[in-house]
Write a protein that holds these residues in place. Structure first.
Motif, PDB file in Angstrom:
ATOM      1  N   GLU A  95       0.849  -1.183   0.000  1.00 30.49           N
ATOM      2  CA  GLU A  95       0.000   0.000   0.000  1.00 30.49           C
ATOM      3  C   GLU A  95       0.891   1.241   0.000  1.00 30.49           C
ATOM      4  O   GLU A  95       1.859   1.311   0.762  1.00 30.49           O
ATOM      5  CB  GLU A  95      -0.929   0.036   1.215  1.00 30.49           C
ATOM      6  N   VAL A  96       0.565   2.205  -0.863  1.00 34.93           N
ATOM      7  CA  VAL A  96       1.328   3.439  -0.957  1.00 34.93           C
ATOM      8  C   VAL A  96       0.378   4.625  -0.986  1.00 34.93           C
ATOM      9  O   VAL A  96      -0.556   4.665  -1.792  1.00 34.93           O
ATOM     10  CB  VAL A  96       2.212   3.466  -2.224  1.00 34.93           C
ATOM     11  N   VAL A  97       0.607   5.571  -0.092  1.00 32.88           N
ATOM     12  CA  VAL A  97      -0.161   6.822  -0.065  1.00 32.88           C
ATOM     13  C   VAL A  97       0.785   7.954  -0.436  1.00 32.88           C
ATOM     14  O   VAL A  97       1.861   8.096   0.141  1.00 32.88           O
ATOM     15  CB  VAL A  97      -0.772   7.071   1.329  1.00 32.88           C
ATOM     16  N   MET A  98       0.370   8.759  -1.401  1.00 34.50           N
ATOM     17  CA  MET A  98       1.192   9.855  -1.907  1.00 34.50           C
ATOM     18  C   MET A  98       0.612  11.188  -1.444  1.00 34.50           C
ATOM     19  O   MET A  98      -0.526  11.534  -1.791  1.00 34.50           O
ATOM     20  CB  MET A  98       1.249   9.789  -3.436  1.00 34.50           C
ATOM     21  N   LEU A  99       1.386  11.933  -0.653  1.00 31.20           N
ATOM     22  CA  LEU A  99       0.968  13.215  -0.112  1.00 31.20           C
ATOM     23  C   LEU A  99       1.782  14.343  -0.739  1.00 31.20           C
ATOM     24  O   LEU A  99       2.919  14.137  -1.172  1.00 31.20           O
ATOM     25  CB  LEU A  99       1.136  13.231   1.407  1.00 31.20           C
ATOM     26  N   SER A 100       1.209  15.542  -0.777  1.00 29.64           N
ATOM     27  CA  SER A 100       1.850  16.703  -1.403  1.00 29.64           C
ATOM     28  C   SER A 100       2.264  16.395  -2.839  1.00 29.64           C
ATOM     29  O   SER A 100       3.317  16.821  -3.315  1.00 29.64           O
ATOM     30  CB  SER A 100       3.065  17.173  -0.585  1.00 29.64           C
ATOM     31  N   CYS A 101       1.430  15.648  -3.525  1.00 30.14           N
ATOM     32  CA  CYS A 101       1.686  15.265  -4.915  1.00 30.14           C
ATOM     33  C   CYS A 101       0.750  15.969  -5.888  1.00 30.14           C
ATOM     34  O   CYS A 101       0.652  15.594  -7.055  1.00 30.14           O
ATOM     35  CB  CYS A 101       1.568  13.753  -5.070  1.00 30.14           C
ATOM     36  N   THR A 102       0.022  16.972  -5.395  1.00 30.69           N
ATOM     37  CA  THR A 102      -0.777  17.832  -6.255  1.00 30.69           C
ATOM     38  C   THR A 102      -0.332  19.273  -6.007  1.00 30.69           C
ATOM     39  O   THR A 102       0.415  19.549  -5.068  1.00 30.69           O
ATOM     40  CB  THR A 102      -2.278  17.692  -5.951  1.00 30.69           C
TER      41      THR A 102
END
Length: 211
Positions: A95-102
């Motif tokens: 599982e991977v959550v991507m933050l500050s990617c927008t």
């Protein structure tokens, strides 16, 4: 295992990051993402990048405190975020959550969305999350736990997506078809505590929005 990637895009509130890192097994800050960690006082496991956007004193602080640093040249054919995603995929994370990617850089946003496809191809659950949106991708079945009234948009990521069935949405689909260039799946509305989207063929981009 759950990995969290913090990149150099839009910075959110401390409570937002806390929600996603509290149960993370591994945190990677990509370049300027280390500024976020420093600002809000949490400790990453790894910092990667060419370090053109991280503050020098921040990077030095983490070096002094023994945080693993991986530096890459500015002239490379992968973004820092891609390097982080590949690192997690190669090290057994499911599982991977991507933050500050927008944020303002639309090219980076589109590149990061394409990384969801990279994860999908490897059977890794992936999501890009900011304070207003959760961006996901599916080729079979996905459950969405949103609030009633939140918007859910479905967009084809392959040329054609067939056999789309939905539950818990205002505009329902049964064996629906979506094609590139006809984005009729934008701004559906969640009407139940759980929405379900199923796909028989193709890849569907699923975007949950709170505004």
């Amino acid at each position: 295992m759950k990995g969290v990637v913090i990149s150099s895009g839009k910075i959110a509130s401390k409570s937002f990051y806390d929600e996603y890192i509290k149960d993370a097994d591994f945190i990677i800050c990509c370049d300027g993402g280390a500024n976020v960690a420093y600002k809000y006082g949490f400790v990453p496991n790894l910092i990667i990048g060419d370090f053109d956007s991280v503050d020098k004193e921040v990077l030095e602080f983490f070096k002094i405190n023994g945080i693993q640093i991986m530096e890459f040249p500015c002239e490379k054919d992968k973004t820092d975020t891609q390097i982080a995603i590949e690192y997690l995929a190669e090290n057994g994370f499911d599982e991977v959550v991507m933050l500050s990617c927008t944020g303002q850089r639309l090219d980076h946003v589109l590149a990061n969305i394409s990384l969801l496809y990279y994860l999908l191809e490897r059977n890794i659950k992936g999501a890009i999350v900011d304070e207003n949106n959760i961006i996901m991708m599916t080729r079979n079945k996905i459950k969405i736990h949103g609030k009633k009234g939140h918007l859910l948009s479905l967009l084809p990521y392959t040329q054609t997506v067939r056999g789309i069935c939905t539950k818990g949405l205002y505009y329902s689909l049964e064996d629906g078809v979506m094609e590139f260039g006809n984005p009729y799946g934008v701004s559906n509305v969640i009407i139940e505590d759980e929405a379900i989207v199923e796909v028989k063929d193709g890849v569907l981009l699923v975007i949950l929005s709170s505004d």
